[in-house]
Design an enzyme around this catalytic site. Structure first.
Site, PDB file in Angstrom:
ATOM      1  NE  ARG A 236       0.756  19.697 -16.572  1.00  0.00           N
ATOM      2  CZ  ARG A 236       1.178  20.002 -17.799  1.00  0.00           C
ATOM      3  NH1 ARG A 236       1.135  21.267 -18.203  1.00  0.00           N
ATOM      4  NH2 ARG A 236       1.643  19.072 -18.605  1.00  0.00           N
ATOM      5  CD  GLU A 265      -6.502  21.398 -17.783  1.00  0.00           C
ATOM      6  OE1 GLU A 265      -6.145  20.630 -18.721  1.00  0.00           O
ATOM      7  OE2 GLU A 265      -5.810  22.343 -17.382  1.00  0.00           O
ATOM      8  CG  HIS A 285      -4.074  22.498 -20.904  1.00  0.00           C
ATOM      9  ND1 HIS A 285      -3.991  21.588 -19.868  1.00  0.00           N
ATOM     10  CD2 HIS A 285      -2.792  22.674 -21.319  1.00  0.00           C
ATOM     11  CE1 HIS A 285      -2.726  21.233 -19.671  1.00  0.00           C
ATOM     12  NE2 HIS A 285      -1.981  21.884 -20.547  1.00  0.00           N
TER      13      HIS A 285
END
Length: 328
Positions: A236, A265, A285
């Protein structure tokens, strides 16, 4: 049940075998990302069961209070993006299978792919070739280098095993309890945090983002790394002090970074500093985004919907809500 699925960017869920578990439900799949509160409230107004794809959309009180028909949020893994307290107050069940004992091998594999890509400069070399040039630089080998694993949970253990298989010297830094467990399992544990950052050639971050771990990696930590070292984050972005990584890369310590996670994001700003850096390898991601991983992931998520509809909620993370939960 009226089921809504948010943020399925490539309409992938319909292609999974487990999607048939939603047969008989009224399913709406949203393929774009909506961040506007009014738009989300409009889309989800009639929704009874909400399926989330990890943390792509935060679900907070201002939204929840505008969803009068919502009775269930179904997802998998951790849930820092969900206001569980508000869900409980409103009678909304939050179901999330935390899959104890099961590592995300897809994320571990991507981590290792990023390590190799960054150390050997694979993206840069491929770009050079496509531009009509030959080799553009010299990369680094992994064998005999020191791999620092920050966080010794399920993922950290898997990546540590990959490092050992490549002939690296694996060193662990983590919480007191995790360091003790690593030592009991025969791992090498760094004697100090400072030494961990100073001596590692590659550092891979494998921690959950909770209040205690937010900004746990500081500017000072990154500044201790070698000019030839690589910092990897597939966990993260919030684990690292804001803007510290960009500034550290500009200063040359560490010399490289490979990241799969970002503060905001989806990251669609091509001018983001990380995306402009030749010494950073960036992916959007995709750590857990494989068809194999999603079959496991969403099979659980859809089972939770069916079990709730049958009157037997499972994997409830706010069990106190069961005494006053909303009814269909």
């Amino acid at each position: 049940m009226k089921v809504a699925i948010l943020d399925d960017y490539f309409d992938t869920l319909r292609t999974l075998a487990c999607f048939s578990k939603l047969d008989g439900h009224d399913v709406t799949v949203w393929n774009d990302h909506a961040s506007d509160l009014d738009e989300l409230a409009r889309r989800l107004h009639d929704t009874e069961a909400l399926v989330l794809i990890r943390e792509r959309t935060p679900i907070g009180a201002p939204l929840l209070e505008r969803l009068p028909n919502l009775v269930l949020i179904s997802q998998r893994s951790v849930y820092p993006h969900i206001d569980v307290a508000t869900c409980t107050r409103l009678g909304i069940v939050v179901a999330s299978d935390l899959h104890p004992g099961s590592a995300s091998y897809a994320t571990a594999e991507l981590t290792w792919g990023l390590i190799i890509s960054a150390m050997r400069r694979i993206p840069q070399q491929a770009t050079s070739l496509r531009a009509g040039h030959w080799q553009d630089s010299v990369g680094h080998s992994l064998r005999s280098k020191t791999l620092g694993i920050y966080g010794y949970g399920r993922l950290g253990q898997v990546v540590a095993d990959y490092g050992a298989a490549f002939g690296m010297n694996v060193v662990i830094w983590a919480s007191d309890a995790s360091r003790a467990r690593a030592a009991n399992e025969g791992r090498t544990v760094a004697s100090t945090r400072e030494g961990f950052f100073e001596e590692s050639d590659v550092i891979s971050l494998h921690l959950r983002l909770v209040d205690a771990t937010r900004n746990v990696v500081t500017r000072a930590d990154l500044g201790r790394m070698k000019t030839s070292a690589l910092f990897v984050n597939t966990s993260r972005a919030g684990l690292v002090e804001p803007l510290a990584l960009v500034d550290a890369l500009r200063a040359g310590r560490p010399g490289m970074a490979a990241v799969d996670v970002y503060e905001s994001e989806p990251l669609v700003d091509a001018k983001n500093p990380l995306l402009q850096m030749d010494n950073a390898v960036c992916t959007p991601h995709i750590g857990y985004v494989t068809s194999d991983e999603w079959e496991l992931h969403f099979s659980d998520v859809f089972d939770q919907i069916n079990e709730f509809a049958a009157g037997t909620p499972t994997n409830v993370v706010n069990p106190e809500v069961l005494t006053h939960r909303r009814r269909l």
